[in-house]
Design an enzyme around this catalytic site. Sequence first.
Site, short mmCIF file in Angstrom:
data_model
loop_
_atom_site.label_atom_id
_atom_site.label_comp_id
_atom_site.label_asym_id
_atom_site.label_seq_id
_atom_site.Cartn_x
_atom_site.Cartn_y
_atom_site.Cartn_z
N TYR B 239 -15.80 1.82 -42.02
CA TYR B 239 -16.63 2.25 -43.14
C TYR B 239 -17.49 1.11 -43.67
CZ TYR B 239 -14.74 6.80 -42.83
OH TYR B 239 -14.44 8.03 -42.35
N PHE B 387 -16.24 5.52 -30.20
CA PHE B 387 -16.78 4.48 -31.09
C PHE B 387 -18.07 3.87 -30.55
CE2 PHE B 387 -13.35 1.92 -29.00
CZ PHE B 387 -14.14 0.98 -28.40
N HIS B 388 -18.39 4.15 -29.27
CA HIS B 388 -19.73 3.75 -28.84
C HIS B 388 -20.79 4.70 -29.40
CE1 HIS B 388 -17.84 0.85 -26.10
NE2 HIS B 388 -19.00 0.25 -26.14
#
Lengths: 53, 567, 157
Positions: B239, B387-388
């Site tokens: 975040y 997460f890419h």
Amino acid sequence: MGKSNLEMKTSTITTKNKEDHSSLKGTLYFVLFVGSFILVSWFAVFFLYLSRI
Amino acid sequence: MRQSNVVIDYKYDNEPDISVDPRDGKLGMVHIHVAFVAFIIGVFGGLLQGLARGGMIQLPTWLGYYQILTAHGVLLALVFTTFIIYGFFFAGMSKTHGTFSSRLRKTGWVGFYIMLVGTLIATVLILLNEASVLYTFYVPLQGHWLFYAALALVIVGSWISAVALLTHYFKWKKANPDKPTPLFGFMTTATLILWMVAGLGVAATVLVQILPWALGLTSEVNVLLSRTLFWYFGHPLVYFWIMPAYMVWYLVVPKVIGGRLFSSSLARLAFVLFLLFSIPVGFHHQLMESGVTEFWKYVQTILTFVVVVPSLLTAFSIFATFEQTAREKGGKGVIGWIKTLPWGDVRFFAPFMGMIVFIPAGAGGIINASFQLNSVVHNTLWVVGHFHLTVGTTVLLTFFGMAYWLIPVLTGRRFTKHANRCGIVQTWLWVIGMFLMSGAMHILGLFGAPRRTAYATYGDHPQALQWFEGIFASHVTVAIGGVILTAAGVLMFYNFIHLAFLAPKGHTEFPMTPDPVDTPNTPAYLENWKLWIGIAVVLILFAYTIPIYEMIVNAPPGSPPFNFLIK
Amino acid sequence: MHLHKYEKIWLVFGIGSLALFLAVLGVAAFAFGHQPPSHMTTVDSQNLSEDPLFSEPGLTQINESTYRATLIAQAFGYNPNKIEVPVGSTVIFEVTSADVVHSFTIPGTNVNFMVTPGHVNMAEHTFNEPGEYLVICNEYCGTGHHYMQMRIEVISQ
């Protein structure tokens, strides 16, 4: 009568224009698409999980 | 039915464009230099990994796969992001809250140098193969103690810089008691408070557990506790990446498209929700682990789902801003108005593609956090694909889109047409490369292909061979995507060089949307930081106290170091 | 704080979906027992040879169609590195680590859990198809991590 017809017409056009002006219809469809995408992909993986039990 | 905050007045363009004080600009710019140097090294690390994993090249004996993996993760996920975020914060706070006092600027420089020294030491140790423990540490694997000390320096340096930024914000508030705070300052504050509270976890495991153990002062380490403290930090970390990207979406993109933000209160609410709910959720990275009960895992799963809500709010706010602006400009139809958006302007286009990618990225994230469903995807390539998309595309494309104007603003140059064209090409290459790489990774993950694993056919087991033979779902597709991404990365590095050193001198606008018209009516409690920090602490204590207490009192004998396994 | 009508629709839809997911997961876990692997037993990872459970790792039959496989994960392999069961068997895997963090993962199944030193983790799976099943470690455990594997031979009768 003619006059009132004309008035009505003008006012409809203005309302219509105004509605179109500040409408967020496109946004609503966009977020509903996002929500449906989330639902479909989540259940796809959920059923994959069930099929592997 | 007309929105209260729909008014779009194009006179904003005539507002004096306050530029960033050159002394603050210099401080911002050094961060961006470090970020892009780390970026280009990290990109080539990624290329080598993709090709090696696909069995297309063999790494030389002096270069380990896991060594490159560590470098790629640390340089891109930690160094690039942290430095570019701080560059953005210093520049933006100077513009929106005025020039920094020389004392605070000095504090910012101290923070920068400490982060830089930490980064350099960590990079050297990774290159010496003394620290191939990946950036998630993997205790009881043990790297060189200096590696951990260096990462602690990066965190401490970032805290010092955060103190400079926060003090600047609170000084402004004190000097302007009646004015609503500019959104930029509000959002920066929420992000930095999150960063500091979250950093306590990684600082605790590094300083109290890992460093004494790596120095030989203690002989054993509590593995589960260390993992838990790491993930207490590890999720808010994402975040910390996404919130500055959202700041570009909320504050910069509306200005670039010639409009203004939809609502101030909703934007502030979203950031408060991030601050409250992105920390007590670390167990969703440990769903497949023993030593934590199902109950506490489920509690944190619920909290994880709550932190989806501010992203739902953001999706609506941003798209509504697009639609309102486009309609003001004469856009028509339910969806036809989209044509009026400035597609040829990379300052809009790159972040926009990032937003689109966030749809599959967010959907995948909800699946990852889904309690027992995690067993389908845990530690598979699916997660890497995920997460890419999130940090590797949504966040990075947004930061690239920001770099095109931020770099010339800070270096006093012009954002040229040439740079814009290169930027559009860069964005397309990045999206196409990511589609191939991340798409293939997601499907390979569902077939069980592991993450963080070098080239392996597992004794030519048919199941493992299948990971190389799919038409789309194959390690080969991943490698091809990686090659395209490398080309895109090199082009981005060129764009950086061009804008930082070569573009003609001149003026570039710092696009910052004026605060929405509902700003003066923003409820005051939204800016009551003591209240939000208090609630955040209560939520953290609720989600973590009992499980961590059990980890300590019911701890098994600890683990000795295993440093021979990484060389 | 003013919310647009469409935004309310969206939030109801979005938050409703999240609540639905949580309800489905909660029912599957707490009513039907499909929980994430969260075993609480601890062991002394450096003295497994003296542990009653792990001093003799291997396969034991519990009843007609149920087996217990006690396994030790260790860089870079499993002990034992092969087990054999007849088709249709349910195997309860009980795994711990003798050194660093590993995983015990059978690709294509829901058996995919972390093996942390000092802790025992468990999962069970029913093998309805014969064949040679691959088990891999999908948690980074050192330079030889990608060699770490074992086999489960499921024999047709």
